[in-house]
Design a protein around this motif. Sequence first.
Motif, PDB file in Angstrom:
ATOM      1  N   ARG A   1      -3.411   2.358 -12.826  1.00 11.92           N
ATOM      2  CA  ARG A   1      -2.671   1.157 -12.404  1.00 11.92           C
ATOM      3  C   ARG A   1      -2.595   1.062 -10.882  1.00 11.92           C
ATOM      4  O   ARG A   1      -2.736  -0.024 -10.319  1.00 11.92           O
ATOM      5  N   CYS A   2      -2.355   2.167 -10.219  1.00 12.36           N
ATOM      6  CA  CYS A   2      -2.269   2.142  -8.755  1.00 12.36           C
ATOM      7  C   CYS A   2      -3.623   1.806  -8.127  1.00 12.36           C
ATOM      8  O   CYS A   2      -3.683   1.029  -7.173  1.00 12.36           O
ATOM      9  N   VAL A   3      -4.681   2.378  -8.642  1.00  8.90           N
ATOM     10  CA  VAL A   3      -6.008   2.101  -8.097  1.00  8.90           C
ATOM     11  C   VAL A   3      -6.372   0.634  -8.315  1.00  8.90           C
ATOM     12  O   VAL A   3      -6.888  -0.028  -7.410  1.00  8.90           O
ATOM     13  N   LYS A   4      -6.087   0.094  -9.505  1.00  9.59           N
ATOM     14  CA  LYS A   4      -6.359  -1.316  -9.767  1.00  9.59           C
ATOM     15  C   LYS A   4      -5.542  -2.211  -8.836  1.00  9.59           C
ATOM     16  O   LYS A   4      -6.035  -3.210  -8.317  1.00  9.59           O
ATOM     17  N   GLY A   5      -4.280  -1.849  -8.605  1.00  7.09           N
ATOM     18  CA  GLY A   5      -3.437  -2.619  -7.704  1.00  7.09           C
ATOM     19  C   GLY A   5      -3.929  -2.571  -6.267  1.00  7.09           C
ATOM     20  O   GLY A   5      -3.962  -3.584  -5.574  1.00  7.09           O
ATOM     21  N   LEU A   6      -4.328  -1.392  -5.818  1.00  4.50           N
ATOM     22  CA  LEU A   6      -4.847  -1.255  -4.457  1.00  4.50           C
ATOM     23  C   LEU A   6      -6.137  -2.045  -4.270  1.00  4.50           C
ATOM     24  O   LEU A   6      -6.340  -2.671  -3.229  1.00  4.50           O
ATOM     25  N   ARG A   7      -6.996  -2.011  -5.282  1.00  8.06           N
ATOM     26  CA  ARG A   7      -8.249  -2.766  -5.190  1.00  8.06           C
ATOM     27  C   ARG A   7      -7.986  -4.271  -5.119  1.00  8.06           C
ATOM     28  O   ARG A   7      -8.575  -4.979  -4.302  1.00  8.06           O
ATOM     29  N   ALA A   8      -7.070  -4.755  -5.939  1.00  6.93           N
ATOM     30  CA  ALA A   8      -6.726  -6.177  -5.904  1.00  6.93           C
ATOM     31  C   ALA A   8      -6.069  -6.540  -4.569  1.00  6.93           C
ATOM     32  O   ALA A   8      -6.320  -7.609  -4.017  1.00  6.93           O
TER      33      ALA A   8
ATOM     34  N   ILE B   1       0.846  -1.197   0.000  1.00  9.35           N
ATOM     35  CA  ILE B   1       0.000   0.000   0.000  1.00  9.35           C
ATOM     36  C   ILE B   1       0.882   1.248   0.000  1.00  9.35           C
ATOM     37  O   ILE B   1       0.614   2.216  -0.730  1.00  9.35           O
ATOM     38  N   ILE B   2       1.946   1.224   0.789  1.00  9.41           N
ATOM     39  CA  ILE B   2       2.872   2.358   0.833  1.00  9.41           C
ATOM     40  C   ILE B   2       3.524   2.575  -0.531  1.00  9.41           C
ATOM     41  O   ILE B   2       3.686   3.711  -0.980  1.00  9.41           O
ATOM     42  N   VAL B   3       3.890   1.472  -1.208  1.00  8.45           N
ATOM     43  CA  VAL B   3       4.510   1.600  -2.530  1.00  8.45           C
ATOM     44  C   VAL B   3       3.547   2.253  -3.513  1.00  8.45           C
ATOM     45  O   VAL B   3       3.929   3.166  -4.256  1.00  8.45           O
ATOM     46  N   TYR B   4       2.290   1.805  -3.521  1.00  8.01           N
ATOM     47  CA  TYR B   4       1.305   2.437  -4.403  1.00  8.01           C
ATOM     48  C   TYR B   4       1.144   3.923  -4.055  1.00  8.01           C
ATOM     49  O   TYR B   4       1.051   4.770  -4.953  1.00  8.01           O
ATOM     50  N   ALA B   5       1.122   4.256  -2.773  1.00  4.51           N
ATOM     51  CA  ALA B   5       0.993   5.651  -2.349  1.00  4.51           C
ATOM     52  C   ALA B   5       2.214   6.472  -2.773  1.00  4.51           C
ATOM     53  O   ALA B   5       2.077   7.629  -3.198  1.00  4.51           O
ATOM     54  N   LEU B   6       3.402   5.883  -2.683  1.00  4.54           N
ATOM     55  CA  LEU B   6       4.608   6.583  -3.121  1.00  4.54           C
ATOM     56  C   LEU B   6       4.588   6.832  -4.623  1.00  4.54           C
ATOM     57  O   LEU B   6       5.039   7.887  -5.093  1.00  4.54           O
TER      58      LEU B   6
END
Length: 128
Positions: free
Chosen positions: A106-113, A27-32
């Motif tokens: 891409r980040c939103v899709k990754g966070l949702r998954a 989650i931190i990586v997606y936020a970064l």
Amino acid sequence: MNDKSTPNEPPRSVTEPGGTPDTTLPIIVYALFLAGIVSGGITTLIGGVIAYVYRGKGPHWFDEHYRYQIRTFWISLLYFTLSGILTLVMIGFVTWLLAVVWLVVRCVKGLRALQEKRAPDNVDSWLF
């Protein structure tokens, strides 16, 4: 009795030793990555390093997130570099905006998954 579980405690998962992995770092990586849009990319670099360091240390679906993040890092580096070059011919502003939308999706899709505790869709894709 040497059993560490109490009668009221649910049984631990057999498929994932130690229970469900902590999803805080992905989650931190997606936020970064998302913060990199504003910071000029330095936080994206930090997120990419974190993804490289922690890949291979969890179940398959978890490691797929790190692989997805690493691919997102390198592809975004390419897209934003091309956008920077294309600003010389006045198209770069449009391609930069498209690259930002691509990164956010891409980040939103990754966070949702990640929230659904599954691997992201289309890990090998250059688009979404």
